[in-house]
Design a protein around this motif. Structure first.
Motif, PDB file in Angstrom:
ATOM      1  N   ASP A 229       0.474  10.747  -1.342  1.00 35.48           N
ATOM      2  CA  ASP A 229      -0.829  10.171  -1.675  1.00 35.48           C
ATOM      3  C   ASP A 229      -1.796  11.328  -1.875  1.00 35.48           C
ATOM      4  OD1 ASP A 229      -3.077   8.606  -1.954  1.00 35.48           O
ATOM      5  OD2 ASP A 229      -2.993   7.712   0.058  1.00 35.48           O
ATOM      6  N   HIS A 293      -6.371   7.303   6.348  1.00 38.23           N
ATOM      7  CA  HIS A 293      -5.386   6.371   6.894  1.00 38.23           C
ATOM      8  C   HIS A 293      -4.129   7.148   7.247  1.00 38.23           C
ATOM      9  CE1 HIS A 293      -3.222   6.776   3.059  1.00 38.23           C
ATOM     10  NE2 HIS A 293      -4.411   6.723   2.485  1.00 38.23           N
ATOM     11  N   HIS A 300      -0.075   3.187   3.923  1.00 37.38           N
ATOM     12  CA  HIS A 300      -1.224   3.052   4.825  1.00 37.38           C
ATOM     13  C   HIS A 300      -0.682   2.542   6.153  1.00 37.38           C
ATOM     14  CE1 HIS A 300      -4.670   2.492   1.622  1.00 37.38           C
ATOM     15  NE2 HIS A 300      -3.931   3.556   1.387  1.00 37.38           N
ATOM     16  N   SER A 320      -4.373  10.790   5.883  1.00 35.72           N
ATOM     17  CA  SER A 320      -5.136  11.334   4.759  1.00 35.72           C
ATOM     18  C   SER A 320      -6.538  11.685   5.227  1.00 35.72           C
ATOM     19  CB  SER A 320      -5.213  10.310   3.621  1.00 35.72           C
ATOM     20  OG  SER A 320      -6.026   9.216   3.995  1.00 35.72           O
ATOM     21  N   GLU A 322      -9.834  11.730   3.020  1.00 38.91           N
ATOM     22  CA  GLU A 322     -10.211  11.420   1.649  1.00 38.91           C
ATOM     23  C   GLU A 322     -11.623  10.851   1.519  1.00 38.91           C
ATOM     24  OE1 GLU A 322      -8.233   7.917  -0.063  1.00 38.91           O
ATOM     25  OE2 GLU A 322      -6.922   7.865   1.675  1.00 38.91           O
ATOM     26  N   GLU A 336      -8.630  13.979  -1.814  1.00 42.10           N
ATOM     27  CA  GLU A 336      -7.708  13.503  -0.782  1.00 42.10           C
ATOM     28  C   GLU A 336      -6.510  14.427  -0.592  1.00 42.10           C
ATOM     29  OE1 GLU A 336      -5.702   9.796  -1.745  1.00 42.10           O
ATOM     30  OE2 GLU A 336      -5.126   9.518   0.357  1.00 42.10           O
TER      31      GLU A 336
HETATM   32 ZN    ZN Z   1      -4.977   7.541   0.659  1.00 48.14          ZN
END
Ligand code: ZN
Ligand code: ZN
Ligand code: ZN
Length: 360
Positions: A229, A293, A300, A320, A322, A336
């Motif tokens: 991510d 998250h 997530h 993360s 972000e 992020e």
């Molecule tokens: Zn994310």
């Protein structure tokens, strides 16, 4: 590895007072067995009695995909005309307190509740959550490898043209690059141009990206069970002063969030560290979501970096950082990276350049 995880799950069941654990679709099952259930109307369910052998009840046509692990769990295929709920119920036995996976389809939960009227159903996360939230060395390397793939894509996109292309076209390129880069699945690829970037989870459209616009790219997928991510920002041509100023504040906010993410610090303190920077820059109201998250087998998951979460960070937490700035009708920005908490300090998994990339 899976035998050890099941053993730890049983210890947690003991502590939490759960007699039987039921895992279907979602990450708990692959975490405990290495097998991922098809999200189908045909039931796949792992039954883990606290004091008995684990059994994987699986549709006969899916059974060839299961890698058997003798001594860890047995495989029990069910035929098309059989009732898989009855099989699960037989293995649950006299269990009174049942932990069931969060992603289990409601139709199966309802059928099990009907078949086991005296049982109390609870979230399996009481058992699997504390295990899954702390990543072991192999899991951290899996996350790092997934992060490396999207880093390479973020770098490659700096040399790609954006102007004249639709958001959907760039989206398609990101998805393709994730699959080509060794992800088994692309989970999402947000591409938001100009004012569309002010909507954090914008769905890519046929809108054409134009010179003078920001383009927010937030993409991730799954590689060997673990998620990537990343969000990077692009600007078609030289960015104007307002975008530059907001982006400069965002970079400092993200850095502050990462730096705060040390072992022992509360998750909400990390959120506050990033938020404070944007608030001081007059952009606090434009930062409309939590700072981050957790990430692992789920894109997530716990721990959430959000106000109100006083959970202290422990070594092996992956999440993360972000922060974002969303200015309606104008533009949006987000930056992020995935970070793993370690005793030596926060370990950023993403290494792609974090500047606002000027593209054509
Ligand atoms: Zn994310
Ligand atoms: Zn998001
Ligand atoms: Zn993202």
């Amino acid at each position: 590895m899976h035998a050890a995880r099941l053993e730890r799950a049983r210890a947690r069941m003991d502590e939490a007072g759960i007699d039987a654990l039921l895992c279907s679709v979602g990450p708990d099952l692959p975490y405990l067995t290495g097998y991922e259930a098809m999200p189908l109307e045909r039931l796949t369910m792992l039954v883990v009695p606290r004091d008995g052998d684990a059994v994987l009840v699986v549709p006969r046509l899916e059974a060839p995909r299961v890698e058997e692990q003798p001594g860890v769990f047995t495989v029990e295929p069910w035929d098309e005309t059989e009732d898989p709920i009855a099989r699960v119920v037989a293995h649950v036995g006299p269990a009174r307190s049942i932990g069931i996976g969060d992603h289990t389809w409601a139709r199966f939960v309802l059928a099990l509740q009907d078949a086991l009227p005296d049982a109390r159903f609870r979230s399996a996360t009481a058992v699997t959550g504390p295990l899954r939230v702390v990543k072991d060395a192999a899991e951290i390397e899996a996350l790092r490898a997934a992060a490396h793939v999207v880093d390479e894509i973020a770098i490659a996109m700096r040399a790609q043209p954006f102007a004249g292309r639709t958001e959907r076209d760039v989206h398609r390129e990101l998805v393709e690059r994730m699959l080509d880069g060794g992800h088994q699945r692309a989970n999402f690829a947000i591409v938001a141009g100009g004012p569309n970037a002010a909507s954090p989870h914008h769905e890519p459209t046929d809108r054409v990206i134009s010179p003078g616009e920001v383009v927010l790219c937030d993409f991730g997928g799954t590689r060997h069970g673990y998620c990537s991510d990343i969000t990077r920002m692009f600007h078609v041509g030289e960015p104007p002063a307002d975008v530059c100023d907001a982006y400069a504040a965002l970079v400092v906010a993200q850095e502050a969030g990462v730096a705060a993410a040390t072992v022992g610090t509360a998750c909400e303190t990390v959120d506050a560290a990033a938020r404070r920077v944007l608030t001081e820059a007059g952009l606090g109201d434009a930062f409309v979501h939590r700072t981050g998250h957790g990430i692992g087998m789920d894109a997530h998951e716990d721990p959430y970096v959000v106000e109100g979460n006083a959970t202290p960070i422990v070594a092996g937490h992956a999440f993360s950082i972000e922060p974002g700035v969303y200015l309606t009708n104008r533009f949006g920005l987000r930056l992020e990276d995935i970070v793993v908490a370690a005793e030596a300090g926060p370990d950023r998994l993403n290494r792609a350049p974090r500047d606002l990339a000027v593209v054509g």
